[in-house]
Each structure stands twice: as C-alpha cells, then as structure tokens.
Design a protein around this motif. Structure first.
Motif, PDB file in Angstrom:
ATOM      1  N   MET A  69      -7.619 -10.254  -3.327  1.00 53.81           N
ATOM      2  CA  MET A  69      -6.538 -10.123  -4.301  1.00 53.81           C
ATOM      3  C   MET A  69      -6.450  -8.681  -4.816  1.00 53.81           C
ATOM      4  SD  MET A  69      -5.454 -13.268  -4.453  1.00 53.81           S
ATOM      5  CE  MET A  69      -4.429 -13.358  -5.898  1.00 53.81           C
ATOM      6  N   PHE A  70      -5.217  -8.199  -5.002  1.00 56.92           N
ATOM      7  CA  PHE A  70      -4.954  -6.895  -5.608  1.00 56.92           C
ATOM      8  C   PHE A  70      -3.720  -7.058  -6.489  1.00 56.92           C
ATOM      9  CE2 PHE A  70      -2.928  -2.598  -5.372  1.00 56.92           C
ATOM     10  CZ  PHE A  70      -3.890  -1.916  -6.101  1.00 56.92           C
ATOM     11  N   GLN A  71      -3.849  -6.700  -7.743  1.00 50.96           N
ATOM     12  CA  GLN A  71      -2.758  -6.851  -8.710  1.00 50.96           C
ATOM     13  C   GLN A  71      -2.212  -8.279  -8.712  1.00 50.96           C
ATOM     14  OE1 GLN A  71      -0.106  -3.638  -7.608  1.00 50.96           O
ATOM     15  NE2 GLN A  71      -1.328  -2.151  -8.760  1.00 50.96           N
ATOM     16  N   LYS A  72      -3.134  -9.243  -8.678  1.00 49.51           N
ATOM     17  CA  LYS A  72      -2.837 -10.683  -8.755  1.00 49.51           C
ATOM     18  C   LYS A  72      -2.044 -11.226  -7.572  1.00 49.51           C
ATOM     19  CE  LYS A  72      -3.096 -10.705 -13.756  1.00 49.51           C
ATOM     20  NZ  LYS A  72      -2.436 -11.035 -15.026  1.00 49.51           N
ATOM     21  N   LYS A  73      -2.047 -10.491  -6.456  1.00 51.87           N
ATOM     22  CA  LYS A  73      -1.357 -10.928  -5.245  1.00 51.87           C
ATOM     23  C   LYS A  73      -2.316 -10.867  -4.066  1.00 51.87           C
ATOM     24  CE  LYS A  73       3.151  -9.274  -6.711  1.00 51.87           C
ATOM     25  NZ  LYS A  73       4.229  -8.335  -6.451  1.00 51.87           N
ATOM     26  N   PRO A  74      -2.097 -11.699  -3.033  1.00 51.69           N
ATOM     27  CA  PRO A  74      -2.949 -11.623  -1.841  1.00 51.69           C
ATOM     28  C   PRO A  74      -2.870 -10.240  -1.195  1.00 51.69           C
ATOM     29  CG  PRO A  74      -1.668 -13.638  -1.822  1.00 51.69           C
ATOM     30  CD  PRO A  74      -1.123 -12.798  -2.952  1.00 51.69           C
ATOM     31  N   TYR A  75      -4.009  -9.811  -0.693  1.00 52.37           N
ATOM     32  CA  TYR A  75      -4.153  -8.472  -0.111  1.00 52.37           C
ATOM     33  C   TYR A  75      -4.956  -8.608   1.169  1.00 52.37           C
ATOM     34  CZ  TYR A  75      -5.370  -3.462  -0.016  1.00 52.37           C
ATOM     35  OH  TYR A  75      -5.527  -2.147   0.329  1.00 52.37           O
ATOM     36  N   GLY A  76      -4.471  -8.025   2.241  1.00 49.61           N
ATOM     37  CA  GLY A  76      -5.181  -8.085   3.513  1.00 49.61           C
ATOM     38  C   GLY A  76      -5.701  -6.723   3.926  1.00 49.61           C
ATOM     39  N   PHE A  77      -6.937  -6.699   4.402  1.00 52.04           N
ATOM     40  CA  PHE A  77      -7.549  -5.473   4.914  1.00 52.04           C
ATOM     41  C   PHE A  77      -8.205  -5.816   6.238  1.00 52.04           C
ATOM     42  CE2 PHE A  77     -10.661  -2.209   5.551  1.00 52.04           C
ATOM     43  CZ  PHE A  77     -10.039  -1.064   5.070  1.00 52.04           C
ATOM     44  N   PHE A  78      -7.697  -5.215   7.338  1.00 52.60           N
ATOM     45  CA  PHE A  78      -8.118  -5.617   8.671  1.00 52.60           C
ATOM     46  C   PHE A  78      -8.517  -4.422   9.533  1.00 52.60           C
ATOM     47  CE2 PHE A  78      -4.422  -8.389   7.448  1.00 52.60           C
ATOM     48  CZ  PHE A  78      -5.199  -9.417   6.940  1.00 52.60           C
ATOM     49  N   ASN A  79      -9.501  -4.649  10.391  1.00 52.83           N
ATOM     50  CA  ASN A  79      -9.896  -3.687  11.419  1.00 52.83           C
ATOM     51  C   ASN A  79      -9.673  -4.346  12.773  1.00 52.83           C
ATOM     52  OD1 ASN A  79     -10.772  -1.509   9.774  1.00 52.83           O
ATOM     53  ND2 ASN A  79     -12.626  -2.655   9.322  1.00 52.83           N
ATOM     54  N   ILE A  80      -9.322  -3.510  13.758  1.00 49.96           N
ATOM     55  CA  ILE A  80      -8.992  -4.041  15.073  1.00 49.96           C
ATOM     56  C   ILE A  80      -9.630  -3.175  16.152  1.00 49.96           C
ATOM     57  CG2 ILE A  80      -6.821  -2.730  15.266  1.00 49.96           C
ATOM     58  CD1 ILE A  80      -5.587  -5.324  16.510  1.00 49.96           C
ATOM     59  N   ALA A  81     -10.136  -3.829  17.197  1.00 50.45           N
ATOM     60  CA  ALA A  81     -10.628  -3.144  18.397  1.00 50.45           C
ATOM     61  C   ALA A  81      -9.721  -3.581  19.539  1.00 50.45           C
ATOM     62  CB  ALA A  81     -12.076  -3.519  18.689  1.00 50.45           C
ATOM     63  N   LEU A  82      -9.222  -2.604  20.290  1.00 51.57           N
ATOM     64  CA  LEU A  82      -8.242  -2.857  21.340  1.00 51.57           C
ATOM     65  C   LEU A  82      -8.723  -2.378  22.698  1.00 51.57           C
ATOM     66  CD1 LEU A  82      -5.162  -1.476  19.395  1.00 51.57           C
ATOM     67  CD2 LEU A  82      -5.676  -3.889  19.797  1.00 51.57           C
ATOM     68  N   GLY A  83      -8.324  -3.085  23.724  1.00 53.93           N
ATOM     69  CA  GLY A  83      -8.573  -2.660  25.094  1.00 53.93           C
ATOM     70  C   GLY A  83      -7.249  -2.529  25.819  1.00 53.93           C
ATOM     71  N   GLY A  84      -7.159  -1.501  26.632  1.00 50.38           N
ATOM     72  CA  GLY A  84      -5.927  -1.293  27.393  1.00 50.38           C
ATOM     73  C   GLY A  84      -6.244  -0.616  28.703  1.00 50.38           C
ATOM     74  N   ILE A 112     -13.077 -15.824  -6.063  1.00 50.32           N
ATOM     75  CA  ILE A 112     -11.992 -14.856  -6.169  1.00 50.32           C
ATOM     76  C   ILE A 112     -12.589 -13.464  -6.049  1.00 50.32           C
ATOM     77  CG2 ILE A 112     -10.176 -13.896  -7.644  1.00 50.32           C
ATOM     78  CD1 ILE A 112     -10.074 -16.652  -9.037  1.00 50.32           C
ATOM     79  N   ILE A 113     -12.078 -12.683  -5.116  1.00 50.19           N
ATOM     80  CA  ILE A 113     -12.471 -11.277  -4.994  1.00 50.19           C
ATOM     81  C   ILE A 113     -11.239 -10.444  -5.306  1.00 50.19           C
ATOM     82  CG2 ILE A 113     -13.275  -9.439  -3.453  1.00 50.19           C
ATOM     83  CD1 ILE A 113     -15.486 -11.402  -4.001  1.00 50.19           C
ATOM     84  N   MET A 114     -11.372  -9.602  -6.328  1.00 49.25           N
ATOM     85  CA  MET A 114     -10.279  -8.738  -6.760  1.00 49.25           C
ATOM     86  C   MET A 114     -10.534  -7.309  -6.278  1.00 49.25           C
ATOM     87  SD  MET A 114      -8.282 -10.767  -8.514  1.00 49.25           S
ATOM     88  CE  MET A 114      -7.198  -9.596  -9.288  1.00 49.25           C
ATOM     89  N   ARG A 115      -9.469  -6.586  -6.051  1.00 46.49           N
ATOM     90  CA  ARG A 115      -9.537  -5.154  -5.747  1.00 46.49           C
ATOM     91  C   ARG A 115      -8.910  -4.384  -6.901  1.00 46.49           C
ATOM     92  NH1 ARG A 115     -10.244  -3.325  -0.307  1.00 46.49           N
ATOM     93  NH2 ARG A 115     -10.609  -5.090   1.072  1.00 46.49           N
ATOM     94  N   GLU A 116      -9.390  -3.172  -7.067  1.00 42.97           N
ATOM     95  CA  GLU A 116      -8.745  -2.260  -8.008  1.00 42.97           C
ATOM     96  C   GLU A 116      -8.792  -0.862  -7.422  1.00 42.97           C
ATOM     97  OE1 GLU A 116     -12.355  -1.228 -11.123  1.00 42.97           O
ATOM     98  OE2 GLU A 116     -10.851  -2.684 -11.723  1.00 42.97           O
ATOM     99  N   LYS A 117      -7.839  -0.055  -7.821  1.00 45.67           N
ATOM    100  CA  LYS A 117      -7.723   1.311  -7.306  1.00 45.67           C
ATOM    101  C   LYS A 117      -8.879   2.151  -7.839  1.00 45.67           C
ATOM    102  CE  LYS A 117      -4.988   4.579  -5.462  1.00 45.67           C
ATOM    103  NZ  LYS A 117      -4.126   4.492  -4.325  1.00 45.67           N
TER     104      LYS A 117
END
Length: 132
Positions: A69-84, A112-117
């Motif tokens: 959560m960030f500012q009372k809204k859902p927040y997504g933080f993602f990492n990706i590994a790609l092959g090509g 509940i996990i909150m984020r803040e700046k």
C-alpha cells in the motif's frame, strides 16, 4: 488468479486485482512472455529511474515482486528477468505488456504493509514498525 493474456499490461492488471480483492500485502511470482517491457534502473545520486524500453517477444524467466500500500492505495513493485534471442536481462519492471500469456501467482498475507516516500533516497520505502 487467472492467467493474463496477450495485450494485458502486467503492472496495471496486478494493481487492479489487489484493489478488487482488497490485498494489503502480497508476493507475486510469474512466468510467461512479454511483447513490450519497460525496465528501470534506479540511480541514487539522481533519485530517479532511467528507463529502457524493449520490444519483441521475450520470455519471462522470472517475475517477482510485492503488492502493498502507498497513500492508502494498492502499490505494485516488480522485478523481471527476461530471455530472448541471444541475450538475457533483468531489472525493475516499470511496465510490461503480455505477448502470449503469463501465469502469475499472488500469495496474500494477512497483514498491511505501507510505503512512504523517503526523501533522502527519492524512493517509496516500506514503513515497518517494531512490535513491543
């Protein structure tokens, strides 16, 4: 969670899912393929991400991250590994459009996990409190 299909945007789809299902903390894991992805590398001295856009089908070797959560809204933080074709790479995923399909597992936790700046870093950090 159902599989994402070609044309779906990963970040927005997962955040919308978190909002719909009232997820306040979850871990995501996934595989599949993207046709377009924006990677971000954070530069602490500039306090900003430098983005790189990639086009063409790339296999998702691993997609991991959190929904919180960030500012009372859902927040997504993602990492990706790609092959090509002849190259693998990975980084923070700013956005990604599914190329064929993606199978993503969301594991939810009853907390509940909150984020803040954090102004010193220019980054949205977890705000964790110690239990007494």
């Amino acid at each position: 969670w159902s599989a994402l299909k070609g044309g779906d945007e990963i970040h927005d789809s997962l955040v919308a899912f978190a909002e719909k299902e009232h997820i306040t903390f979850g871990r995501i894991q996934g595989i599949g393929a993207v046709r377009e992805v924006t990677l971000g590398l954070f530069y602490l001295d500039r306090k900003e991400y430098r983005e790189t856009k990639l086009y063409g089908i790339k296999e998702i070797i691993s997609l991991t991250g959190t929904l919180d959560m960030f500012q009372k809204k859902p927040y997504g933080f993602f990492n990706i590994a790609l092959g090509g074709e002849g190259a693998n790479m990975g980084s923070h995923m700013v956005s990604g459009v599914i190329g064929i399909t993606a199978k993503i597992i969301v594991t939810c936790f009853n907390t509940i996990i909150m984020r803040e700046k954090d102004e010193s870093m220019g980054f949205n950090m977890w705000k964790l409190s110690k239990k007494a």
